[in-house]
Every structure is written in structure tokens, then in C-alpha cells.
Scaffold this active site. Structure first.
Site, PDB file in Angstrom:
ATOM      1  N   SER A 143      36.651  35.421  52.961  1.00 33.33           N
ATOM      2  CA  SER A 143      36.607  34.044  53.478  1.00 33.33           C
ATOM      3  C   SER A 143      36.791  34.113  54.988  1.00 33.33           C
ATOM      4  O   SER A 143      37.403  35.063  55.499  1.00 33.33           O
ATOM      5  CB  SER A 143      37.744  33.207  52.881  1.00 33.33           C
ATOM      6  OG  SER A 143      37.905  32.005  53.620  1.00 33.33           O
ATOM      7  N   TYR A 156      46.772  32.286  51.065  1.00 37.25           N
ATOM      8  CA  TYR A 156      45.336  32.406  50.771  1.00 37.25           C
ATOM      9  C   TYR A 156      44.645  33.215  51.880  1.00 37.25           C
ATOM     10  O   TYR A 156      43.905  34.163  51.606  1.00 37.25           O
ATOM     11  CB  TYR A 156      44.701  31.022  50.625  1.00 37.25           C
ATOM     12  CG  TYR A 156      43.209  31.076  50.376  1.00 37.25           C
ATOM     13  CD1 TYR A 156      42.697  31.751  49.266  1.00 37.25           C
ATOM     14  CD2 TYR A 156      42.311  30.473  51.253  1.00 37.25           C
ATOM     15  CE1 TYR A 156      41.327  31.824  49.040  1.00 37.25           C
ATOM     16  CE2 TYR A 156      40.942  30.531  51.027  1.00 37.25           C
ATOM     17  CZ  TYR A 156      40.464  31.217  49.926  1.00 37.25           C
ATOM     18  OH  TYR A 156      39.105  31.292  49.709  1.00 37.25           O
TER      19      TYR A 156
HETATM   20  N1  LIG Z   1      34.348  27.209  48.285  1.00 37.47           N
HETATM   21  C1  LIG Z   1      34.771  27.616  49.479  1.00 37.47           C
HETATM   22  O1  LIG Z   1      34.870  26.827  50.443  1.00 37.47           O
HETATM   23  C2  LIG Z   1      35.092  29.067  49.694  1.00 37.47           C
HETATM   24  C3  LIG Z   1      35.216  29.513  51.014  1.00 37.47           C
HETATM   25  C4  LIG Z   1      35.534  30.851  51.250  1.00 37.47           C
HETATM   26  C5  LIG Z   1      35.684  31.710  50.181  1.00 37.47           C
HETATM   27  N2  LIG Z   1      35.577  31.255  48.895  1.00 37.47           N
HETATM   28  C6  LIG Z   1      35.778  32.200  47.812  1.00 37.47           C
HETATM   29  O2  LIG Z   1      34.655  32.195  46.966  1.00 37.47           O
HETATM   30  C7  LIG Z   1      35.036  32.668  45.676  1.00 37.47           C
HETATM   31  C8  LIG Z   1      34.408  31.788  44.609  1.00 37.47           C
HETATM   32  O3  LIG Z   1      34.954  30.489  44.714  1.00 37.47           O
HETATM   33  P1  LIG Z   1      34.075  29.167  44.561  1.00 37.47           P
HETATM   34  O4  LIG Z   1      34.080  28.485  45.856  1.00 37.47           O
HETATM   35  O5  LIG Z   1      32.805  29.471  43.899  1.00 37.47           O
HETATM   36  O6  LIG Z   1      35.055  28.315  43.624  1.00 37.47           O
HETATM   37  P2  LIG Z   1      34.963  27.926  42.065  1.00 37.47           P
HETATM   38  O7  LIG Z   1      33.719  27.155  41.808  1.00 37.47           O
HETATM   39  O8  LIG Z   1      36.285  27.326  41.737  1.00 37.47           O
HETATM   40  O9  LIG Z   1      34.799  29.338  41.347  1.00 37.47           O
HETATM   41  C9  LIG Z   1      35.875  30.208  41.094  1.00 37.47           C
HETATM   42  C10 LIG Z   1      35.476  31.121  39.951  1.00 37.47           C
HETATM   43  O10 LIG Z   1      36.568  32.005  39.683  1.00 37.47           O
HETATM   44  C11 LIG Z   1      36.870  31.930  38.289  1.00 37.47           C
HETATM   45  N3  LIG Z   1      38.296  32.165  38.088  1.00 37.47           N
HETATM   46  C12 LIG Z   1      39.326  31.453  38.593  1.00 37.47           C
HETATM   47  N4  LIG Z   1      40.493  31.954  38.126  1.00 37.47           N
HETATM   48  C13 LIG Z   1      40.174  32.988  37.315  1.00 37.47           C
HETATM   49  C14 LIG Z   1      40.929  33.892  36.526  1.00 37.47           C
HETATM   50  N5  LIG Z   1      42.284  33.828  36.475  1.00 37.47           N
HETATM   51  N6  LIG Z   1      40.278  34.836  35.806  1.00 37.47           N
HETATM   52  C15 LIG Z   1      38.930  34.898  35.832  1.00 37.47           C
HETATM   53  N7  LIG Z   1      38.157  34.087  36.562  1.00 37.47           N
HETATM   54  C16 LIG Z   1      38.779  33.133  37.287  1.00 37.47           C
HETATM   55  C17 LIG Z   1      36.460  30.530  37.862  1.00 37.47           C
HETATM   56  O11 LIG Z   1      36.105  30.485  36.489  1.00 37.47           O
HETATM   57  P3  LIG Z   1      37.029  30.013  35.269  1.00 37.47           P
HETATM   58  O12 LIG Z   1      37.754  28.781  35.679  1.00 37.47           O
HETATM   59  O13 LIG Z   1      36.027  29.820  34.167  1.00 37.47           O
HETATM   60  O14 LIG Z   1      37.932  31.175  34.997  1.00 37.47           O
HETATM   61  C18 LIG Z   1      35.184  30.351  38.682  1.00 37.47           C
HETATM   62  O15 LIG Z   1      34.095  30.932  38.012  1.00 37.47           O
HETATM   63  C19 LIG Z   1      36.562  32.710  45.669  1.00 37.47           C
HETATM   64  O16 LIG Z   1      36.998  34.048  45.837  1.00 37.47           O
HETATM   65  C20 LIG Z   1      36.941  31.886  46.892  1.00 37.47           C
HETATM   66  O17 LIG Z   1      38.178  32.292  47.438  1.00 37.47           O
HETATM   67  C21 LIG Z   1      35.261  29.950  48.631  1.00 37.47           C
END
Ligand SMILES: NC(=O)c1ccc[n+]([C@@H]2O[C@H](COP(=O)([O-])OP(=O)(O)OC[C@H]3O[C@@H](n4cnc5c(N)ncnc54)[C@H](OP(=O)(O)O)[C@@H]3O)[C@@H](O)[C@H]2O)c1
Length: 267
Positions: A143, A156
Site C-alpha cells: 500500500s 496498518y
Molecule cells: N482498497 C484500498 O484502498 C487499498 C489500498 C492499498 C492496499 N490495499 C490492499 O489490497 C488488498 C486487498 O484489499 P481490497 O481493497 O481488495 O479489500 P477487500 O475487498 O476487503 O478484499 C480483502 C480480501 O481479503 C480477504 N480476507 C480478509 N480477511 C481474511 C482472512 N482472515 N483470511 C482469508 N482471507 C481474508 C477477503 O475475503 P473474505 O472476507 O471472504 O475472507 C477479501 O477477499 C489488501 O491487502 C489491502 O490492504 C487496499
């Protein structure tokens, strides 16, 4: 569209929504078979059925909570034993938007466990097989808060700084083994992440939010270009190169027998 390209299998964590689900889509269309991992089996199943239908690829689903030691061990075992795996996308992660000291420390520990410990264990499970088979790739979703921890909850940011540092070190250790490493540093991206982290997306200024499709497509261009660090929003790559050059300039002076002159005591 059905692709004839055979790229092996990509294991994607956090593939049930957001960025991970888009990786699943794009990688299937690029000719990868898929192993999709997350907790929500129904969501994974729906994605798997659609992608198998659209692309003709084999799409397997493993429901697992990566914060659960035995579930995590099952995924590690898959990575250790499935020789078809050529790409690991370490994407599963959670964030928080509450200030550091106003946050529940147990939730912070769970976040470290998912964002850092699980990602590390899965990497350790994948790398020996990649080395034996002559190559492989790991995409780690970090991130921008990894380099801007003041922007959100500091634990985070700390977890994502780990992902960046770990990726930099892996690149140095593994490039001779033909193992490619990419750290992706998204800015704010339109996914469920924000709601789960404690701030609805609607509370953010629209001009800083990227669509998850645009984020992943840009990150894959960076992957194709062989980048170690990809910051999809950054307009001018020279800004990152200068930042990195400044870091490299520090290197020869970071460990010395004598303290720097400004720290010498007069006694
Ligand atoms: N969105 C942003 O602004 C942003 C910015 C920078 C970085 N990121 C990073 O991008 C990555 C993906 O996030 P996203 O934005 O796509 O958010 P998201 O839509 O909430 O996706 C998160 C994913 O992780 C899974 N997950 C969460 N807890 C888990 C667990 N204990 N075991 C297994 N799977 C788990 C969730 O699935 P289930 O609930 O089905 O388990 C979901 O598929 C993350 O690492 C986040 O830190 C996001």
C-alpha cells in the site's frame, strides 16, 4: 474469451472481492488456472464458476481463514506440493482507519497476523518449489501507506512497510533463481476495504479513489515491465527513482565504527 496460453496456476489470496477478485479475472484471461483463497466460499464459488465458464480455465476454490493456524497450514501445504503453481498473489489483507492509540490492540495483532505473518508463511511455502522448478513469481499487495504511514492507522502502515521491505529483500535474494517479485502500492481503491476498515468510501474525496479494475490493470502492466515496486497512481516514475536513489545513497554510511560528528560528546 478462451486463451490458449498455458501460464501454470496462480494462487490468489483474498480473491472473494475487491482487488483479489479482479486479479482472478485478469489472470484467468491471461491463461492461468486459478486457486482462489478467502473465507467466503459462496463468493469464491460464484467467481470460480463465472471465470471457468468465460475462460475455460480450471478454477479451484479453497475456503480458508488465514488468521486460523490450521487453515493457513492447509494453504502452505498446497503451495509446497502443487507443482503447477507458478504465481502467488499475496493480496488478502485488512486495514484500519482509527488512530493508532484509539484502536483495539487485539484487532491490531490480528491485522499483523494476516497482513504480515500469513503473507510471510505463504511466501516461505512457495519459494522452495519455485527455486526447484526454475522460476516463479510473487505479487505482494502492499500500500502507499507503507511509505506514508501518517496517512492511516499506523499499525496498518507498519504492516505494509513490512510487505515493501520484505519484497525488496526477496528480490535481492531470489532474482538469480528466476523468481520475480513485485510489490504493488495501491492508493485508495474502490473496494469493501474502506467500510471494513471503519471509513465508508463516500467519506473520501473522489479524486483520490481509483477503480479496482484500473488498479489491477495498471499493476499488471508494471508486472509485465518487470518492476519491483509499482505505484499505479504515481504520474512520474522519476519521483520514485529519486526516492530510491536517496535511500541507496545512505547505504554506505548506515553502519560505521564511529558515531557521526554531530553525536560526539564533548566529555
Ligand atoms: N482498497 C484500498 O484502498 C487499498 C489500498 C492499498 C492496499 N490495499 C490492499 O489490497 C488488498 C486487498 O484489499 P481490497 O481493497 O481488495 O479489500 P477487500 O475487498 O476487503 O478484499 C480483502 C480480501 O481479503 C480477504 N480476507 C480478509 N480477511 C481474511 C482472512 N482472515 N483470511 C482469508 N482471507 C481474508 C477477503 O475475503 P473474505 O472476507 O471472504 O475472507 C477479501 O477477499 C489488501 O491487502 C489491502 O490492504 C487496499
Amino acid at each position: 474469451m478462451v486463451s490458449n496460453i498455458q501460464n501454470g496456476t496462480a494462487l490468489i489470496t483474498g480473491a472473494s472481492s475487491g482487488i483479489g477478485a479482479i486479479y482472478a479475472d485478469r489472470l484467468a484471461h491471461r491463461g492461468y488456472d486459478l486457486i482462489l483463497v478467502a473465507r467466503n466460499r459462496d463468493r469464491l464459488d460464484r467467481i470460480a464458476v463465472r471465470l471457468a465458464d468465460e475462460t475455460g480455465r480450471t478454477v479451484e476454490v479453497i475456503a480458508a481463514d488465514l488468521n486460523d493456524a490450521s487453515d493457513l497450514a492447509r494453504i502452505e501445504e498446497v503451495l509446497r506440493t502443487d507443482a503447477s503453481i507458478t504465481l502467488l498473489v499475496n493480496n488478502a489483507g485488512v486495514g484500519a482507519t482509527a488512530p493508532l492509540l484509539a484502536s483495539d490492540v487485539n484487532k491490531m495483532a490480528d491485522m499483523i497476523n494476516l497482513n504480515v505473518v500469513a503473507l510471510t508463511r505463504l511466501t516461505y511455502a512457495a519459494v522452495p518449489g519455485f527455486a526447484t522448478r526454475g522460476g516463479g513469481s510473487i505479487i505482494n499487495i502492499a500500500s502507499i501507506v507503507g511509505i506514508a504511514p501518517e496517512r492511516l492507522n499506523g499499525v496498518y502502515g507498519g504492516t505494509k512497510a513490512f510487505v515493501l521491505a520484505f519484497s525488496q529483500s526477496l528480490k535481492q535474494e531470489l532474482s538469480e533463481k528466476n523468481i520475480r517479485i513485485q510489490a504493488v502500492l495501491p492508493g485508495a481503491t474502490a473496494t469493501d476495504f474502506w467500510e471494513i476498515a471503519g471509513t465508508p468510501l463516500a467519506h473520501l474525496p473522489g479524486e483520490i479513489i481509483m477503480r479496482s479494475e484500473d488498479l489491477v490493470d495498471a499493476a499488471l502492466v508494471g508486472f509485465d515491465q518487470g518492476e519491483l515496486v509499482t505505484i499505479p497512481s504515481l504520474p512520474d516514475i522519476a519521483d520514485w527513482q529519486e526516492y530510491e536513489a536517496a535511500r541507496q545513497k545512505l547505504m554506505p554510511n548506515l553502519s560505521k565504527q564511529e558515531p557521526a560528528a554531530r553525536y560526539r560528546t564533548s566529555i
